[in-house]
Design an enzyme around this catalytic site. Sequence first.
Site, PDB file in Angstrom:
ATOM      1  CB  SER A 241      39.795  50.291  47.895  1.00 59.31           C
ATOM      2  OG  SER A 241      39.666  48.859  47.963  1.00 59.31           O
ATOM      3  CG  HIS A 271      35.785  50.941  44.867  1.00 57.33           C
ATOM      4  ND1 HIS A 271      35.415  48.897  45.258  1.00 57.33           N
ATOM      5  CD2 HIS A 271      36.632  50.376  45.904  1.00 57.33           C
ATOM      6  CE1 HIS A 271      36.686  48.456  45.710  1.00 57.33           C
ATOM      7  NE2 HIS A 271      37.989  49.680  46.015  1.00 57.33           N
ATOM      8  CG  HIS A 317      32.057  39.825  41.124  1.00 56.91           C
ATOM      9  ND1 HIS A 317      33.216  39.689  40.475  1.00 56.91           N
ATOM     10  CD2 HIS A 317      32.303  40.785  42.089  1.00 56.91           C
ATOM     11  CE1 HIS A 317      34.103  40.615  41.398  1.00 56.91           C
ATOM     12  NE2 HIS A 317      33.444  41.001  42.478  1.00 56.91           N
ATOM     13  NE  ARG A 326      32.830  38.972  48.663  1.00 58.85           N
ATOM     14  CZ  ARG A 326      32.954  39.713  48.203  1.00 58.85           C
ATOM     15  NH1 ARG A 326      33.904  40.443  48.319  1.00 58.85           N
ATOM     16  NH2 ARG A 326      32.451  40.085  46.801  1.00 58.85           N
ATOM     17  CG  ASP A 372      28.828  45.731  47.272  1.00 62.70           C
ATOM     18  OD1 ASP A 372      29.148  45.471  48.084  1.00 62.70           O
ATOM     19  OD2 ASP A 372      29.495  46.171  46.195  1.00 62.70           O
TER      20      ASP A 372
END
Length: 437
Positions: A241, A271, A317, A326, A372
């Site tokens: 993105s 994504h 990742h 996060r 996620d």
Amino acid sequence: MIIYDKIAAQVPAWQERVRHLVKEHGAFKVCDVTVEQIYGGIRGVQIQVSDISYVDPYKGIRLRGYTIPEVLEILPKAPGSQYPLAGGLYYLLMTNEVPNEEQAWLVEDEWKKRSAIPPYVFDVIKSMPPATHPMTLFSQAVLAMQYDSLFSRQLNAGVLKNEYWKWYLEDSLNLTARLPGIAAYIYNKRYRGADYITPRPDLDWSANFAYMIGKGKDKEYMELSRLFLVLHSDHEGGNVSAHAAHLVGSALSDVYYATSAGLNGLAGPLHGLANQECIRWLLDLREHFGGLPTEEQFEAYAWQQLAENKLIPGYGHAVLRTTDPRFTAQLEFGEKYMPDDELFQLVKLVFKVLPGILIKHGKAKNPYPNVDAINGTMQYHFGVTQFDFYTVLFGLSRALGFTAHLVWARVLGKPIERPKSLTTRMLEDMVMEGRKD
């Protein structure tokens, strides 16, 4: 506007810094590229400069050099809030300076002055089929606002190149000011049978989004919105993105064109849609056991999944080699606000057991959770259970990063991006020539 003044003061030094680097060291070789990387999505190839953010393999994303825990600590907060104002974050991303409370609120107030959404944007959304994906509506709305691009008008009027960034900044402020209202309208239209809710002048950018989707009385969800919209704001420049937005912007397509392109990249299942897969997997896991499994039950289940070559989403990742900060920040939020939530308890159980299994399995480069793995659980707890909207939340936050990168690309006068392509035959010939040597 304070961001304008801060950037303007830095422009000469930054331009000279880059000019010197290119002039004196332009021939310096940064990296090699292998055939495997070319066919493997250009993974790991250093092709771009990203001063806004950087993914540290062992500390996680750094926003202007600051880790997530540092960002959450140093940025100004709304009264009574534990989490930063998005206006303060935007100030940091744009100016490379930590704002004080007054400066953060100046950005928030600037957004409020620019937040009116043109009626034609609502008309565009209404004209789409009822079952249209929310990300399509979000991207369409952003693209529709290109009509209002001040940069495009100035470009047609002959604005000088060294003035481009100023109009990119104007467009960025206008766009980001409107996005919470647009995202909320899409949510209301799709899921609540409601219409546009006017933002409250006393609320900050993040909390107003919560208010505009009918959660004005839920102070805890306002807190989650503040946290979520800071955590997802940027992730350096090479992901799909961010790179899509930069690529389109490099052609001097304005902020609206470029941001819409970035959102379209974010909408892909490899994504931004990954958080949907994680919450579905957790719900399926809970249904499989009829509730919360024991550690032993989950361990057996996970080994079976791996033996059947099934993906366990939310772990691993491309860059990180540690638990995503996060994830940790939202885990701490959950411990404070929703410790008894069954899905949250399941997230904690998986986090406790799965990394050890993945280490023993031996194939995962990073056995730890990414963001996620917990995103959907947070939203689900507060009643935002519509999976296909989660990527809109992601895009609402990530637009802050897109636009900061776009403005600074124009500050530094970055050219149109134009890498060179090769044919498979050319690669084969190059390999054979290399073998001869």
